[in-house]
Every structure is written in structure tokens, then in C-alpha cells.
Design an enzyme around this catalytic site. Structure first.
Site, PDB file in Angstrom:
ATOM      1  N   GLY A  14       0.894  -1.201   0.004  1.00 22.26           N
ATOM      2  CA  GLY A  14      -0.048   0.079   0.039  1.00 22.26           C
ATOM      3  C   GLY A  14       0.692   1.287  -0.062  1.00 22.26           C
ATOM      4  N   TYR A 158     -14.149  -3.475   9.762  1.00 18.93           N
ATOM      5  CA  TYR A 158     -12.841  -2.948   9.932  1.00 18.93           C
ATOM      6  C   TYR A 158     -12.205  -3.599  11.129  1.00 18.93           C
ATOM      7  CZ  TYR A 158      -8.834   0.370   9.894  1.00 18.93           C
ATOM      8  OH  TYR A 158      -7.695   1.110   9.821  1.00 18.93           O
ATOM      9  N   VAL A 159     -12.850  -3.438  12.262  1.00 17.37           N
ATOM     10  CA  VAL A 159     -12.509  -3.892  13.730  1.00 17.37           C
ATOM     11  C   VAL A 159     -12.272  -5.587  13.490  1.00 17.37           C
ATOM     12  CG1 VAL A 159     -13.004  -4.460  16.117  1.00 17.37           C
ATOM     13  CG2 VAL A 159     -13.349  -2.010  14.921  1.00 17.37           C
ATOM     14  N   LYS A 162      -9.152  -6.299  11.614  1.00 17.53           N
ATOM     15  CA  LYS A 162      -7.942  -5.734  12.450  1.00 17.53           C
ATOM     16  C   LYS A 162      -7.566  -6.412  13.690  1.00 17.53           C
ATOM     17  CE  LYS A 162      -6.094  -2.625   9.711  1.00 17.53           C
ATOM     18  NZ  LYS A 162      -4.817  -2.750   8.964  1.00 17.53           N
TER      19      LYS A 162
END
Length: 253
Positions: A14, A158-159, A162
Site C-alpha cells: 500500500g 474493519y475492527v 484488524k
């Protein structure tokens, strides 16, 4: 004390993103040669390559899909043949999507976060850590998020990605530690990036009031933490989740 990556090779996934660019530049400014991964923004990758080459570093840009093992393996082959074996891996890429509630979030968004957070890290480890084991040295760094500790509404996909990533890094740190390879995570807060400096910084007063340092962090401050963990100064730190959020989240003991 000085950070010196002379003779080291770093791969940043990225690398064309807002944070990825600053991480790559910071590692290069401290002496590292770079492998810059991109998914679609070739123009930005070429621009960043020119910037880093101007510093006197060797650079290769590589297009890859970090959610596919064969693509990561191809990336590795290109990097090794172009700039050499990798000493530092920074897993920064993540799939972007629109946040909404658990009940409304499409199932494919959970899959994309698992693939780009958990499986990217697994594939990168499989690709690059064996050579680190042979050298008895290496740095493996993942970009996590303060959201992993917040668990606020609309953050679920997202959580979940992650927090799954966090589990992989903690286990990996224990598995490869005997080879003097460190495995750590940097967890940014809501960060001011180049885009905001150009287009205007988003309204953030409510957020800032929750932050003990009463401001938002910058992309450079995140990159500084990555550089520290990649350096010999952090040689006895592994298995850590380090928020760079002005105290907005604080891991407990």
C-alpha cells in the site's frame, strides 16, 4: 542514537496510499532500499519511485493483489531479484469500503477485511520470513488501528479484520522470536495526511476533546513509529501493539 537502514531492504505494501508514501519516504531517508507495492495507482508508484531514487536508494515498484498468495509470492520474486532479500516488511495495505452498521454491512466487506488484514499478513510472513530466519534477523510490522480498541458503531468489519490481524502478529512473534525476528503493530489514531493538508483538514473538535494530547497525529508521526520498530533501537521489542493516537486509546495491563 541514530536510525540507520543502510544496506537494508524494506517492502511497504500500500505504498501509494496516504500513509504508505510517508512510511516509504521515511525508511528511504534513513538509508533503506525500497520495494513499493501498489494495487492500481501505477502513476503514484512511479512518482514515489523517482522521489526515493533521488535520495540515492535502489527502488522497485511491484503491482500485486495482497489478498492472493500467488500474487504475494510473485511480488517476493520480483523484489528479491531486483533489490535483494528483504529485511523489513511493513504490511500497510487494506481494502477500502463504506462503513455502516452490522445489520446493513454487506457480508463481502467482512471477507475483504479478513483477506486484506489477516491473510495479507499470513502471505507476507510465508513469503519473507523464511529468509529472515536464515539471516537470524528481521522486522515484520503491521499497521493496525486505534479502532481495534474502540469498537464503535459502524466499525465492525474493519475492527474484525484488524483484531484478527492482531492475533496473527502475537502468535507469530512467539513463533519466530528465537530467530531474532521482531513482529509488532503500529495502531494510528485519526491521522492528518497529505490529502487533508491539500484539501482542508476535516472538522475534528469532538475527536480532539477525547485525546489527551488535544490534537490529531500526523502521517509523519506514524511513520516515525514504524521506523523506530524497524530499527536496531527496537531490537528487544516484539509482540507489541503500539497506539500512536495521542493517548486516545491505552492498552491496559
Amino acid at each position: 542514537m541514530k536510525i540507520d537502514f543502510t544496506g537494508k531492504v524494506a517492502v511497504v505494501t500500500g505504498a501509494t496510499g496516504e500513509l504508505g508514501r510517508v512510511i516509504a519516504r521515511t525508511l528511504a531517508e534513513n538509508g533503506a532500499d525500497l520495494a513499493l507495492h501498489y494495487h492500481s495507482n501505477e502513476a503514484k508508484a512511479v512518482e514515489l519511485k523517482s522521489e526515493i531514487e533521488a535520495l540515492g536508494r535502489r527502488v522497485v515498484i511491484v503491482k500485486a493483489d495482497v489478498t492472493k498468495q500467488d500474487s504475494i509470492e510473485a511480488l517476493k520474486e520480483t523484489v528479491v531479484s531486483s533489490v535483494g532479500h528483504v529485511d523489513i516488511v511493513v504490511a500497510n495495505a487494506v481494502v477500502q469500503y463504506k462503513w455502516t452498521s452490522v445489520l446493513e454491512q454487506p457480508a463481502e466487506d467482512y471477507a475483504s477485511q479478513f483477506e486484506s488484514c489477516v491473510m495479507q499478513s499470513v502471505y507476507l510472513a510465508k513469503a519473507f520470513i523464511p529468509a529472515m530466519i536464515e539471516k537470524k534477523a528481521g522486522r515484520f510490522i503491521g499497521i493496525n488501528t486505534e479502532c481495534s480498541m474502540q469498537n464503535f458503531p459502524t466499525q465492525s468489519a474493519y475492527v474484525s479484520g484488524k483484531r484478527g490481524m492482531d492475533g496473527v502478529y502475537r502468535v507469530l512473534a512467539k513463533e519466530v522470536g528465537e530467530h531474532q525476528i521482531t513482529v509488532n503493530q503500529v495502531a494510528p489514531g485519526w491521522t492528518i495526511s497529505e490529502r487533508e493538508r491539500t484539501n482542508g483538514i476535516a472538522e475534528s473538535e469532538n475527536y480532539i476533546q477525547q485525546v489527551p494530547l488535544k490534537r490529531r497525529g500526523t502521517d509523519q508521526e506514524i511513520a516515525n513509529a514504524v521506523a523506530f520498530l524497524a530499527s536496531d533501537l527496537a531490537s528487544f521489542i516484539t509482540g507489541a501493539y503500539i497506539p500512536v493516537s495521542g493517548g486516545n486509546v491505552m492498552p491496559t495491563i
